[in-house]
Enzyme design. Sequence first.
Site, short mmCIF file in Angstrom:
data_model
loop_
_atom_site.label_atom_id
_atom_site.label_comp_id
_atom_site.label_asym_id
_atom_site.label_seq_id
_atom_site.Cartn_x
_atom_site.Cartn_y
_atom_site.Cartn_z
N GLU A 154 -27.15 31.09 -45.96
CA GLU A 154 -26.83 32.30 -46.56
C GLU A 154 -27.59 32.70 -47.86
OE1 GLU A 154 -25.72 34.36 -44.42
OE2 GLU A 154 -24.98 32.72 -42.78
N ASP B 43 -30.42 34.90 -35.63
CA ASP B 43 -31.26 35.46 -36.52
C ASP B 43 -32.59 35.42 -35.82
OD1 ASP B 43 -29.53 35.52 -38.56
OD2 ASP B 43 -30.07 33.63 -39.56
ZN ZN Z 1 -28.57 33.68 -40.72
#
Ligand code: ZN
Length: 619
Positions: A427, A502
Site C-alpha cells: 500500500e 491491480d
Molecule cells: Zn494494490
Amino acid sequence: MMKQIIKNTLIFTASFFLIASLFTFYEDTASKPTKVGMETLIKQIDNEEIKEIIVRGSLVELELNSGEKEIIKKEIGESFSSLLDNYGVDKTKVSKIAIQVKDEEGFAFWFTALAPFLIPFLIIGFFLYMMLRGVQGANSRAMGFGQAQVKEFNKDAKNKIKFKDIAGVREAKEELAEVVDFLKNPDKFTNLGALIPKGVLLLGSPGTGKTLLARAVAGEANVAFFHISGSEFVEMFVGVGASRVRSLFKTAKKSTPCIIFIDEIDAVGRKRGSGMGGSHDEREQTLNQILVEMDGFDPRMNIIVMAATNRPDVLDPALLRPGRFDRQIVLDLPDIQAREAILKIHARRKPLARDVTLRRVAERTPGFSGADLANILNEAAILTARRDKKLITMNELFESIERVMMGPERRSRVITEREKQITAYHEAGHAIIAHYLPHTDPVQKITIIARGRAGGYTLKIPLEDKHMYTKQEFIEEIAVLLGGFLTEKEIYGEVTTGATSDLRRATQIARKLITDYGMCDTFGPRTFGDKEDSMYLGREIHEQRDYSEKVAEQIDKEINNFIMEASVIARKVIKKEKAKLKEVVDILLEKETIEKAQFENIVGKKAKLINNNNISHKQ
Ligand code: ZN
Ligand code: ADP
Ligand code: MG
C-alpha cells in the site's frame, strides 16, 4: 361474490351444529335424569311418587317427590294424555300431578330432529365446494396471469415526489417540466397543432434517479402513475407478456391523464432477433405489443409512456422511432455540486453534528450515484446508532463512504506479522508513487485494515470531477496500480497473490489506450473492436473483432509496451524514495491507517500540475 356467500353460509351452519351439540351435551350432564320405561312411570303414578311432568315433544321429563329426575321417550305423534289413557292409568292420581306441555324447542330438539337428514348433505356439499374451489382457483389464477400487476401511485398526497426532492439533473428536470406542462394543459399544445410526445425514455446508470424522476413527473402534474417493471412482462409462457401489456394500457386508459412507467424496459425492449438470452420469441411479442399500443392510442388521450433503462445500447431501434420513445433524457452521474445537493436532501431528517460539512463528503465521492449517496447517509446513521451516539459526525460519514466503496472493514481477519508487513509495503508503494508522479490524484488515506475483498487499500481522490484524461495521466495511473506489485518485488524479491486485481485493472487501461482512445503511435487514429457499447454508460457487453489476427498480436505487444513504460516510471520512484517508503510503512505497521495530513507530514504537499495536451474523452 358467490363464493363468498357459499363460504359464509357453510361456516354459519357448521358453527350452528357445533353449538347445538355442545348444548345438548351440557344439558345432559347437568341434570342427569335417568332414563326409564313407561311401566316405571305408571308404577310411580300409582304410588303417587311423581310431583311434576313436563312434556316436551317426544320427551317426557318427570320430577319425583324425592327430587330425582327421570326421562321417558314417547312417540312423536301421540299425545301424552291419550298415552296415559291407553295404559289405563288412574285419572284421579294423574290429576294430582302438575302436567305441563311445552313447545318443542331448543337447539337440541332441532339438532336431533334434523341432523340425520342434513349431515350427509352437508358432507357432500362440503366436498363439492372444495372441489369447485380448487378448479375455480386454478382458473382465476390462469386468468390473472395475463393481467399486469400495475401499481398505481399518487393516490395519496403525502407520498408525492416533487422535483424539489431530486437534486442535480437540471437539464432532465427542464425537459420533463415540459412533459408536466403537456399533462396539465394539453389544450395549450393541441390548439397549436402540436403533437404531444407519447414516450419519454430516461437513460442513465443505476441509481441516478430515473425511477425517482418518473414519479416526480406524475407528482408535479398530479396525475395517476402506473408503474410496472419490464421484467414483469417476461414469463415462461409465450403470450403472457403481450397480454399484460394490453391489460396495462387498458387499465391506464380508464384513468387519464396518466403516466405509464415501464421501468427497466431493456428486459423486453432488446433488439429483436438477436436471440440473446433465450426465450426471445416472448420478448418480441411483448415488445411488438408495446409498440402496437403506443401507436394505437390517440395522442389526445393524455397518456404519456415513460420508460427507464441503463442499457440504451441494447434497445430495439423501433422503440426509439418518432411517435414512440422519441424523447430521450440522459441522466449523468452527479457532479460535486449535485452530490452536495443530493446529500443535503437525504440529510434532511438526520441529526448531523456541527462539524459535518456535506461538501467534504461530496468531495470524497466522485463517481458515486445518487443512490450511493443516499446509502452513505443511511450507513452513517446506522453506524452512529451502533455507537450509541445521538449525532452523526464526519467520522461516521467518512467510514460509510469506504463501506459503500469497498464493503465493511474486516478487522477480525487474522493475518500473520509477515502478511501485515507485505501489505504495508504494497500500500505504501501505491501511495508513494501516487504522490510523486505529477498527474495522479492526491492520496487521501492509506490503510492495511482489510475491507471487503481488499487486504488493504490506498484511497486517492481527484481534486475535481474529471471527464477527460490524457495519455500521460493514464500511464501514471498504470504506474500507481503497478506500484504495490513492484514494491513487493523490490523489497522482498518476490511477489504475492495480493496484486491480481491491480494488474488486471492496469492491463485493462493499457488495452483501452490502444483500442479505444487511439493513443498508441504504432496505429493510426482509429479504434479496434466493434463494441455493442453504450456511449453513456461505459459498459461493454461483448466485442466483435473487426481486425485481423496480426493486428491482435500487435495490440498485445503494445499493451506490454505501455505496461513496461509505466513500470519503469514506477520503479524509478520506488528506488528514489525508499527512505520515505520505509517511514510510511513503519507508521502503517504501528497505526494501520494513515490519513492525508499525516501522510503529507512525511512526504510534503503534492505538487500540482495542470496539463491538457493529449486530451481524450473518458468513457
Ligand atoms: Zn494494490
Ligand atoms: P434508478 O431508477 O436510476 O436506478 P432510483 O430512481 O431508483 O435510481 O434512485 C434510487 C435512490 O437514489 C432514490 O430513491 C433516491 O433516494 C436516490 N437518488 C438518486 N438520484 C437522486 C437525486 N438526483 N436526488 C436525490 N436522490 C436521489
Ligand atoms: Mg430504477
